[in-house]
Design an enzyme around this catalytic site. Structure first.
Site, PDB file in Angstrom:
ATOM      1  N   LYS A  80       0.865  -1.183   0.000  1.00  0.00           N
ATOM      2  CA  LYS A  80       0.000   0.000   0.000  1.00  0.00           C
ATOM      3  C   LYS A  80       0.901   1.232   0.000  1.00  0.00           C
ATOM      4  CE  LYS A  80      -4.512   0.915   0.492  1.00  0.00           C
ATOM      5  NZ  LYS A  80      -5.673   0.195   0.018  1.00  0.00           N
ATOM      6  N   GLY A 180     -25.826   2.455   2.633  1.00  0.00           N
ATOM      7  CA  GLY A 180     -24.903   3.142   1.722  1.00  0.00           C
ATOM      8  C   GLY A 180     -25.178   2.753   0.286  1.00  0.00           C
ATOM      9  N   GLY A 182     -23.781   3.974  -2.613  1.00  0.00           N
ATOM     10  CA  GLY A 182     -22.769   4.598  -3.466  1.00  0.00           C
ATOM     11  C   GLY A 182     -22.448   3.703  -4.642  1.00  0.00           C
ATOM     12  N   HIS A 183     -21.191   3.742  -5.070  1.00  0.00           N
ATOM     13  CA  HIS A 183     -20.783   2.968  -6.253  1.00  0.00           C
ATOM     14  C   HIS A 183     -21.101   1.486  -6.086  1.00  0.00           C
ATOM     15  CE1 HIS A 183     -18.380   6.616  -6.811  1.00  0.00           C
ATOM     16  NE2 HIS A 183     -18.531   6.331  -8.087  1.00  0.00           N
ATOM     17  N   VAL A 184     -20.774   0.920  -4.926  1.00  0.00           N
ATOM     18  CA  VAL A 184     -20.996  -0.510  -4.726  1.00  0.00           C
ATOM     19  C   VAL A 184     -22.449  -0.773  -4.315  1.00  0.00           C
ATOM     20  CG1 VAL A 184     -20.280  -2.578  -3.488  1.00  0.00           C
ATOM     21  CG2 VAL A 184     -18.582  -0.838  -4.041  1.00  0.00           C
TER      22      VAL A 184
HETATM   23  P1  NAD Z   1     -19.003   5.465  -2.154  1.00  0.00           P
HETATM   24  O1  NAD Z   1     -18.329   6.618  -1.524  1.00  0.00           O
HETATM   25  O2  NAD Z   1     -19.320   5.517  -3.609  1.00  0.00           O
HETATM   26  O3  NAD Z   1     -20.375   5.144  -1.403  1.00  0.00           O
HETATM   27  C1  NAD Z   1     -20.558   5.228  -0.032  1.00  0.00           C
HETATM   28  C2  NAD Z   1     -22.000   5.617   0.210  1.00  0.00           C
HETATM   29  O4  NAD Z   1     -22.240   5.558   1.605  1.00  0.00           O
HETATM   30  C3  NAD Z   1     -22.325   7.021  -0.250  1.00  0.00           C
HETATM   31  O5  NAD Z   1     -23.511   7.008  -1.015  1.00  0.00           O
HETATM   32  C4  NAD Z   1     -22.495   7.785   1.061  1.00  0.00           C
HETATM   33  O6  NAD Z   1     -23.417   8.867   0.950  1.00  0.00           O
HETATM   34  C5  NAD Z   1     -23.005   6.701   1.971  1.00  0.00           C
HETATM   35  N1  NAD Z   1     -22.811   6.973   3.396  1.00  0.00           N
HETATM   36  C6  NAD Z   1     -21.801   7.641   4.009  1.00  0.00           C
HETATM   37  N2  NAD Z   1     -22.007   7.685   5.332  1.00  0.00           N
HETATM   38  C7  NAD Z   1     -23.157   7.009   5.559  1.00  0.00           C
HETATM   39  C8  NAD Z   1     -23.887   6.694   6.738  1.00  0.00           C
HETATM   40  N3  NAD Z   1     -23.489   7.092   7.955  1.00  0.00           N
HETATM   41  N4  NAD Z   1     -25.013   5.970   6.613  1.00  0.00           N
HETATM   42  C9  NAD Z   1     -25.458   5.581   5.396  1.00  0.00           C
HETATM   43  N5  NAD Z   1     -24.810   5.863   4.243  1.00  0.00           N
HETATM   44  C10 NAD Z   1     -23.686   6.572   4.339  1.00  0.00           C
HETATM   45  O7  NAD Z   1     -18.098   4.195  -1.817  1.00  0.00           O
HETATM   46  P2  NAD Z   1     -18.091   2.783  -2.542  1.00  0.00           P
HETATM   47  O8  NAD Z   1     -17.037   2.757  -3.583  1.00  0.00           O
HETATM   48  O9  NAD Z   1     -19.495   2.408  -2.890  1.00  0.00           O
HETATM   49  O10 NAD Z   1     -17.570   1.863  -1.352  1.00  0.00           O
HETATM   50  C11 NAD Z   1     -18.420   1.514  -0.268  1.00  0.00           C
HETATM   51  C12 NAD Z   1     -17.619   0.746   0.783  1.00  0.00           C
HETATM   52  O11 NAD Z   1     -17.070  -0.436   0.198  1.00  0.00           O
HETATM   53  C13 NAD Z   1     -16.430   1.511   1.355  1.00  0.00           C
HETATM   54  O12 NAD Z   1     -16.251   1.134   2.689  1.00  0.00           O
HETATM   55  C14 NAD Z   1     -15.263   1.005   0.527  1.00  0.00           C
HETATM   56  O13 NAD Z   1     -14.041   1.108   1.229  1.00  0.00           O
HETATM   57  C15 NAD Z   1     -15.661  -0.446   0.328  1.00  0.00           C
HETATM   58  N6  NAD Z   1     -15.069  -1.057  -0.865  1.00  0.00           N
HETATM   59  C16 NAD Z   1     -15.296  -0.531  -2.089  1.00  0.00           C
HETATM   60  C17 NAD Z   1     -14.734  -1.134  -3.213  1.00  0.00           C
HETATM   61  C18 NAD Z   1     -14.992  -0.594  -4.601  1.00  0.00           C
HETATM   62  O14 NAD Z   1     -14.709  -1.294  -5.567  1.00  0.00           O
HETATM   63  N7  NAD Z   1     -15.526   0.604  -4.727  1.00  0.00           N
HETATM   64  C19 NAD Z   1     -13.937  -2.280  -3.074  1.00  0.00           C
HETATM   65  C20 NAD Z   1     -13.735  -2.811  -1.796  1.00  0.00           C
HETATM   66  C21 NAD Z   1     -14.301  -2.190  -0.700  1.00  0.00           C
END
Ligand code: NAD
Length: 363
Positions: A80, A180, A182-184
């Site tokens: 990392k 949440g 978001g993207h995932v």
């Molecule tokens: P993102 O930032 O696109 O989405 C996160 C979402 O959570 C947002 O819509 C945000 O508004 C919401 N959020 C924030 N605080 C909140 C709360 N207190 N209650 C409810 N919702 C809340 O992130 P992502 O890329 O979707 O990733 C989500 C999680 O998965 C993260 O923890 C990330 O580390 C993990 N992750 C993501 C990936 C990936 O490929 N993107 C891979 C492995 C792990």
């Protein structure tokens, strides 16, 4: 603790500090273990409270990558990078090209990618200086946004947990809460909806909630209410440390299976607490490995179909973890750590057997 004490405690092979006053770059690359292959892990740009905080973070994150790659069957080690700075104000082409030159200097022992505070565009600057970078855009032959593969892996992993805990092959009719969107989380909700699950959703962003309600017929719930629902599966897809002393007693679900990193605030204590409550946990670094699987595919020439197929392996990996957890009567997160360590040990032993036999032939 000194730097070496920190390294020894977590078993790190190598830690590199780098600084370039011309570009304003100050950073650290930590290489935890390269038994299985070159270390791979994202580059985080963050305004840390202190240099020590940055060091502890990069050591912790790189070790996590070793376990994630090992349990996912990838031939990669854990590494990392952190860049100390404000990602909103201090990013530049010079900064990332400078970082790229440092990565190049590591000769392939560390392969970088995007992470919190860095983007595909930043990695494309890095790419101008080194080939040891992943997470490049699809247009340039890279793997692009990993979150769709991450979401698919979480969906597949959730099916494994449902089979193990509820003996069901489908998610149809199950009540599933997604925290949440978001993207995932939004992509995951789409998979779950298509499988006939009844969805409950929450997010701090009301627009995302409205979209899920409209597109997936989901029921919107409050930010704290999500923990108390009488449901089958809780999918944390927002923040870390959401499984803690306050939330665990409220939970009424049978399964926890979501994308968020570091869901257990205290991994040993809270892993045990969930086990004793009869809640099956799909360990976060296993179920969310789709993103790593996706970028690792870039190293062999990116193929979207192969990345999705590989992510399906999360099903069997989780089944093996659940089996070990049951047999040894240990929490699933501990069972997963053991299995990852076993793979590293086994292949490390093979490597030393191979090296010693090569030496014998040479002698
Ligand atoms: P993102 O930032 O696109 O989405 C996160 C979402 O959570 C947002 O819509 C945000 O508004 C919401 N959020 C924030 N605080 C909140 C709360 N207190 N209650 C409810 N919702 C809340 O992130 P992502 O890329 O979707 O990733 C989500 C999680 O998965 C993260 O923890 C990330 O580390 C993990 N992750 C993501 C990936 C990936 O490929 N993107 C891979 C492995 C792990």
């Amino acid at each position: 603790m000194t730097v070496f004490e920190n390294m020894i405690q977590r078993g790190h092979e190598q830690v590199n500090f780098f600084s370039d006053p011309n570009s304003g770059l100050n950073g650290i690359v930590a290489i935890h273990n390269t038994t299985l292959g070159p270390s791979l892990g994202g580059c985080r740009m963050w305004q840390y409270e202190s240099e020590e905080a940055a060091l502890v973070d990069v050591l912790r994150l790189s070790k996590g990558m070793t376990y994630k790659a090992a349990i996912s069957g990838l031939n990669l080690g854990g590494g990392k990078a952190v860049i100390l700075g404000n990602s909103k104000k201090e990013k530049s082409e010079t900064l990332f090209r400078s970082f790229g030159r440092f990565v190049e200097g590591l000769g392939g022992r560390y392969i970088t990618a995007e992470d919190v505070g860095t983007s595909v565009k930043d990695m494309e600057w890095v790419r101008t200086e080194t080939n040891h970078v992943t997470g490049i855009s699809r247009a340039l032959g890279g793997s692009g946004d990993p979150s769709i593969v991450t979401a698919y892996g979480v969906y597949i992993g959730m099916k494994a947990a449902v089979k193990a805990k509820l003996d069901k092959d489908s998610l149809e009719g199950l009540k599933i809460a997604v925290q949440g969107l978001g993207h995932v989380g939004m992509n995951l909700a789409n998979y779950l909806y298509k499988d006939g699950a009844k969805l409950f959703v929450t997010d701090i962003d009301q627009k995302s909630v409205e979209k899920a309600v409209k597109d997936f017929n989901a029921i919107a719930v409050g930010l704290d209410k999500i923990y108390e629902l009488d449901i089958d599966v809780f999918a944390p897809c927002a923040l870390g440390a959401v499984l803690n002393d306050i939330t665990i007693p409220k939970l009424k679900c049978s399964i926890i299976a979501g994308a968020a990193n570091n869901q257990l605030e205290k991994s040993h204590e809270h892993g045990k607490a969930l086990m004793s409550r009869g809640i099956l946990v799909a360990p976060d670094y296993v179920i969310n490995a789709g993103g790593l699987i996706n970028v690792s595919n870039e190293l062999e020439g990116y193929n979207r179909e192969r990345a999705f197929n590989q992510a399906e392996g999360i099903y069997d990996t989780l089944m093996a973890i659940f089996k070990r957890s049951q047999e040894a009567d240990i929490p699933t997160n501990i069972a997963s750590d053991y299995l990852a360590e076993e793979r590293i040990r086994m292949l490390g032993d093979l490597k030393s057997i191979y090296t010693s036999s090569v030496k014998k032939i040479r002698i």
